[in-house]
Design an enzyme around this catalytic site. Structure first.
Site, PDB file in Angstrom:
ATOM      1  N   LYS A  66       0.941  -0.975   0.096  1.00 46.80           N
ATOM      2  CA  LYS A  66       0.128   0.167   0.021  1.00 46.80           C
ATOM      3  C   LYS A  66       0.836   1.300  -0.181  1.00 46.80           C
ATOM      4  CE  LYS A  66      -3.371   2.311   2.892  1.00 46.80           C
ATOM      5  NZ  LYS A  66      -4.458   2.187   4.282  1.00 46.80           N
ATOM      6  N   GLU A 122      -7.943   4.069  -1.828  1.00 44.23           N
ATOM      7  CA  GLU A 122      -8.761   4.566  -0.841  1.00 44.23           C
ATOM      8  C   GLU A 122      -8.972   6.023  -0.868  1.00 44.23           C
ATOM      9  OE1 GLU A 122      -7.127   3.838   2.979  1.00 44.23           O
ATOM     10  OE2 GLU A 122      -6.522   1.808   2.299  1.00 44.23           O
ATOM     11  N   ASP A 138     -12.666   3.821   3.516  1.00 45.13           N
ATOM     12  CA  ASP A 138     -11.707   3.875   4.676  1.00 45.13           C
ATOM     13  C   ASP A 138     -12.475   4.775   5.749  1.00 45.13           C
ATOM     14  OD1 ASP A 138      -9.645   3.726   6.699  1.00 45.13           O
ATOM     15  OD2 ASP A 138      -8.196   4.310   5.490  1.00 45.13           O
ATOM     16  N   ASP A 155      -3.453   5.142  -1.287  1.00 45.41           N
ATOM     17  CA  ASP A 155      -4.273   5.647  -0.187  1.00 45.41           C
ATOM     18  C   ASP A 155      -3.760   7.081  -0.300  1.00 45.41           C
ATOM     19  OD1 ASP A 155      -5.480   6.778   1.938  1.00 45.41           O
ATOM     20  OD2 ASP A 155      -4.621   5.794   3.557  1.00 45.41           O
ATOM     21  N   LYS A 167     -10.912  -0.412  10.960  1.00 44.09           N
ATOM     22  CA  LYS A 167     -10.176  -0.122  12.012  1.00 44.09           C
ATOM     23  C   LYS A 167     -11.134  -0.431  13.411  1.00 44.09           C
ATOM     24  CE  LYS A 167      -7.372   3.569   9.978  1.00 44.09           C
ATOM     25  NZ  LYS A 167      -8.000   3.565   8.679  1.00 44.09           N
TER      26      LYS A 167
END
Length: 609
Positions: free
Chosen positions: A73, A131, A156, A105, A184
């Site tokens: 990532k 993301e 996200d 991201d 998360k």
């Protein structure tokens, strides 16, 4: 996490078995896999900050691939233009090829236009997903981005910001262009919420990526077992729906490489398994790490000890009496951010203790016992004429403004709840040179109509007489039996709160406050809202229908006045409103964390140059 590990320890099993225990199908599958393959585990995605030249980043990715990572990532959006980020990914593909998965991201760094430009440049480079949250401002824009960019998208921050029950709100993201959900657990509300979100993703043919937020190895060891459970859940749903799964999912635990030290003496094992099919972590190793955990005291630089509040008294003189105020204070007394907390009827300064401790690292925080409450005292100078003492909202506001002048030379942000909110509004309208802003929690500007005020004055006078006649204990039972307190009565802190209400020592003064500060005796401040010159944050509980409507009207009318007089107002938004979920009238008791976050943001906004 602690509770789950305790349950696993008591049952002498792995934490992952606790997680799968509620589902017999998952449990049986997991037990078979443990017996057949002691190296059962999960795959991990590397995390790379893509600064440096395109070749330098490509070589860094090559090193990660050599270590065993099959998914990387990249943090993008740090360069001058999206074209430069796209050039980095182009170089990685040239050097490494297409044998690895690449995720991007943007971390809210791009505008919508910049994100579209990036998408057009990397469309042929086979990103697993990007993301995006801040290139888009709505679900409609997110769907439009999926369709216009041609890129697969992962959710996200959009998941992080879902409040209340997330599942109903997730259905707006079923679009096939959204291929993954990054979860998360520490942000979405814990493992139960995270499991529900992951199951929703699987049911809609999307990857569920469990991701860390820079947890230590203690947190990661639990996340590894949770991610294993999520993967098994995905396998089961795939079989039940009779479709092929999307293959091995690499979870977002690459942050372990970004921390140079840890809290434990032993290391959490992250390695390439014997079969060599990608960097991963073993469930057995994660279990062993937690089971034999030893904290490395030499690495703990600072331990938290609860801050003690400084308590003292100040005498403030009124027209016919003196008010000896009990004050509680925390934080740096030289800090120019000063916050004054005002409780509601029957409350004390102790109601604010948790919020004061949360805010004290960044502000000087002060709470007082209002007249007639707690340890504050009313000293009569005219002993024979007690009735001349006035404890109306206006007179208490005047006393508190005198108190502020004794405490600080600067301005103060006043935070008031219920009765305290009415006082705070009166203060900011009275003496706005001493008040830089106000936070009104479950408050009202008063009653507009004379008939309503007369009726309410009579009701509160009757309540005050009831308090004198039958005593505090009986009054409290009657007071909290009202409809307004329905959600508070269901709260775990309710019994503890009621015990603090029984500590008021002078019910004569308390009954006078109830009668004198009645909203029926208060001048309506609705028309005065047009004179508001300092920022106000209006807070209401989601379940408090009455005060939520009042808050909406206050905000609407204040903004309407501001639009009419835009030429003599600053451009700064004077009135802001938030509705706190899962709370009723007593927002600061029922759900304090969103309120703390809102207060911090409000203080930052007030002190911006």
């Amino acid at each position: 996490m602690a509770i789950l590990n305790l349950l696993a320890s008591q049952r002498k099993c792995r934490l992952s078995e606790i997680l799968t225990g509620s589902n017999p199908l998952l449990r049986d599958q997991s037990l078979v896999e443990y017996n057949q393959n002691s190296s059962a585990g999960i795959h991990i995605c590397a995390l790379l900050d893509s600064d440096g030249t395109p070749m330098e980043v490509a070589l860094a990715v090559t090193k990660l691939v050599d270590e065993g990572f099959t998914t990387v990532k990249l943090k993008v959006g740090r360069r001058a233009s999206p074209a430069e980020d796209a050039a980095v990914i182009q170089k990685i593909r040239e050097v490494v090829g297409y044998k690895i998965n690449i995720r991007a991201d943007a971390n809210r760094k791009w505008t919508y236009k910049q994100a579209i430009e990036f998408g057009s440049r990397v469309k042929s480079l086979c990103l697993q997903y990007i993301e995006v949250t801040e290139p888009v401002s709505s679900v409609h824009d997110l769907i439009k981005f999926c369709e216009n960019s041609g890129l697969p998208v992962a959710l996200d921050e959009s998941i992080d910001n879902l409040k209340g029950g997330p599942i109903q709100k997730l259905h707006q993201f079923v679009h096939p262009g959204i291929v993954a959900v990054v979860i998360k657990p520490s942000v979405v509300g814990g493992f139960e919420n995270a499991a529900h979100i992951a199951k929703w993703a699987h049911m809609h043919d999307k990857m569920a990526i469990i991701s860390s937020a820079y947890e230590s190895s203690v947190g990661l060891a639990t996340y590894i077992q949770f991610a294993y459970y999520v993967d098994r859940q995905h396998d089961l749903i795939s079989r039940l729906k009779r479709y092929d799964s999307c293959g091995t999912v690499a979870h977002g635990f690459g942050t372990y490489q970004w921390l140079t030290e840890d809290v434990s003496e032993q290391k959490l094992k992250i390695l390439v398994p014997p079969l060599g099919d990608g960097m991963g972590a073993s469930v057995e190793d994660a279990h062993g790490y937690l089971h034999h955990l030893n904290i490395n005291d030499e690495k703990i630089e600072k331990t938290y000890s609860e801050e003690k509040l400084n308590s003292y008294s100040i005498q403030v003189d009124g027209d016919h009496f003196s008010y000896v105020v009990k004050v509680q204070e925390a934080g740096d007394c030289t800090n120019d951010k000063v916050v004054l907390f005002l409780h509601g009827f029957l409350g004390t300064s102790e109601d604010w203790t948790p919020m004061m401790k949360a805010l004290s690292p960044s502000a000087r925080v002060i709470a007082v016992d209002l007249p007639g409450h707690g340890e504050s005292q009313i000293l009569q100078r005219d002993d024979e004429n007690f009735n001349q003492i006035s404890l109306t909202i206006q007179s208490v506001a005047d006393l508190l403004l005198k108190l502020i002048c004794n405490i600080t030379d600067g301005e103060v942000v006043v935070v008031g709840y219920s009765m305290g909110a009415r006082i705070a509004l009166q203060m900011i309208l009275n003496e706005n040179h001493k008040i830089s802003g106000a936070v009104l929690i479950s408050g009202s500007p008063g009653l507009r109509h004379e008939a309503s005020r007369r009726r309410r004055t009579a009701i509160d006078k009757s309540r005050a007489q009831f308090l004198l006649t039958y005593g505090l204990e009986c009054f409290i039972k009657t007071w909290y039996s009202g409809k307004m307190w329905t959600s508070l009565r269901e709260h775990p802190q309710f019994d503890s709160l009621v015990r603090t209400r029984r500590k008021h020592s002078n019910i004569t003064d308390l009954s006078k406050v109830l009668a004198d500060s009645s909203i029926g005796r208060q001048k309506s401040l609705w028309e005065d809202l047009k004179h508001l010159e300092k920022p106000v944050l209006i807070v209401a509980g989601e379940k408090d229908v009455k005060f939520k409507e009042i808050a909406e009207r206050m905000c609407s009318e204040t903004r309407e006045y501001g639009e009419r007089e835009a030429d003599c107002r600053s451009n700064q938004e004077l009135c802001e409103m938030i509705v706190v979920p899962e709370s009723g009238h007593a927002v600061h008791v029922e759900n304090p964390l969103p309120l703390v976050r809102a207060l911090r943001k409000f203080l930052v906004r007030l002190h911006q140059p």
